[in-house]
Design a protein around this motif. Structure first.
Motif, PDB file in Angstrom:
ATOM      1  N   PHE A   1      -3.034   2.413  -4.299  1.00 58.86           N
ATOM      2  CA  PHE A   1      -3.546   2.752  -2.975  1.00 58.86           C
ATOM      3  C   PHE A   1      -4.818   1.935  -2.734  1.00 58.86           C
ATOM      4  CE2 PHE A   1      -6.110   5.656  -0.281  1.00 58.86           C
ATOM      5  CZ  PHE A   1      -5.275   5.711   0.807  1.00 58.86           C
TER       6      PHE A   1
ATOM      7  N   ARG B   1      -2.167  -2.217   0.738  1.00 60.61           N
ATOM      8  CA  ARG B   1      -1.335  -1.129   0.242  1.00 60.61           C
ATOM      9  C   ARG B   1       0.144  -1.436   0.351  1.00 60.61           C
ATOM     10  NH1 ARG B   1      -3.010   3.009   4.017  1.00 60.61           N
ATOM     11  NH2 ARG B   1      -1.426   4.280   3.059  1.00 60.61           N
TER      12      ARG B   1
ATOM     13  N   ARG C   1       2.425   5.760   2.820  1.00 62.32           N
ATOM     14  CA  ARG C   1       3.280   4.840   2.089  1.00 62.32           C
ATOM     15  C   ARG C   1       4.592   5.507   1.694  1.00 62.32           C
ATOM     16  NH1 ARG C   1       0.439   1.493  -2.445  1.00 62.32           N
ATOM     17  NH2 ARG C   1       0.695   3.523  -3.409  1.00 62.32           N
TER      18      ARG C   1
END
Ligand code: PTJ
Length: 247
Positions: free
Chosen positions: A104, A142, A165
């Motif tokens: 992340f 990311r 995500r």
């Protein structure tokens, strides 16, 4: 390692905290990872720090997915690397899956430190450094994945993933196995298979199920996958949290 007597009522929890702290010191876990762990611990406490039956069923469905997969990948972040590196390598070996570091808060230093750490714990190849693939729809850092790793995986295990995500990966038509102690988190909600359990219990449990199902037929595996209901599993976990660990 520090000395914690095994008889201590909070032995596992203290050990886990120590591992995360050591992870931060070693440069593999982010400081945000400490906060994430605290959040997870609160849910684990409410679950009675145990694998509830619905989480075990989810782990079994996850194992069936891994065995059916053509290209399964286990995604590793700074918390997973600190908490269960060996167990992650064991799962990858049992399921014949790739391991990919995917962060992340991505920095080159932390990527390399985690790759090294996993190698020290028995991993052969660790993907993630090439970063020649992208997850569409999320910001640049990311979104980075390996094209021959997560980029082309059909089944991805994403423990402790952030919601954005998880959603973007889900939209890539991949089977997404999420391990998250919070059944209300967006990651758990969008997962094909949400495992509401502590990563330190869920990963070895998945490995056990993979070993048990190793000789199952495709039909048997497909039946396990087909019988699993993600919404039911999330409801059961929420129920367990509300009633102090009983479903
Ligand atoms: O290493 P990076 O840079 O990839 O960063 C990783 C973290 C975890 C910091 C990042 O993904 C993050 O900020 O995650 P969140 O949004 O805090 O979400 C973490 C989720 O994982 C929360 O829902 C927690 O309840 C859950 N969680 C925390 N510890 C555990 C856990 N679930 C299972 N096992 C745990 N030990």
């Amino acid at each position: 390692d520090i000395e914690i007597p095994e008889s201590h009522p909070r032995y596992q929890s203290l050990l886990t905290r120590h591992r995360i702290e050591a992870g931060v010191e070693k440069g593999i876990t982010s400081r945000q990872g400490l906060i994430a762990q605290g959040r997870g611990e609160a849910f684990d406490y409410l679950l009675g720090e145990q694998t509830i039956p619905s989480a075990d069923e989810a782990a079994r469905a996850a194992a069936a997915h891994l065995l059916l997969a053509e290209h399964p990948v286990i995604s590793v972040n700074g918390n997973v690397a600190a908490l269960c590196p060996e167990e992650t390598v064991e799962l990858a070996n049992a399921a014949d899956a790739d391991i990919e570091v995917n962060l992340f808060n991505r920095t080159d230093e932390r990527m390399q430190a985690i790759v090294d750490h996993l190698r020290e714990h028995g991993a052969d190849e660790v993907k993630g450094l090439t970063a020649d693939g992208r997850i569409p729809g999320i910001n640049h850092e990311r979104a980075k994945v390996d094209a021959d790793g997560i980029g082309s995986a059909d089944v991805v295990v994403v423990p402790l993933e952030d919601g954005d995500r998880a959603e973007a990966l889900g939209e890539m038509e991949k089977v997404e196995i999420v391990v998250d102690l919070n059944p209300m988190s967006r990651s758990a909600q969008v997962a094909s298979v949400p495992i509401v359990d502590n990563i330190i219990r869920a990963v070895p449990n998945m490995t056990e199920h993979v070993r048990e199902l190793q000789d199952a037929t495709r039909e048997e595996l497909e039946a396990i996958v087909g019988d699993f209901d993600a919404d039911e599993a999330l409801d059961a976990a929420e129920q367990a949290i509300r009633s102090g660990g009983d479903e």
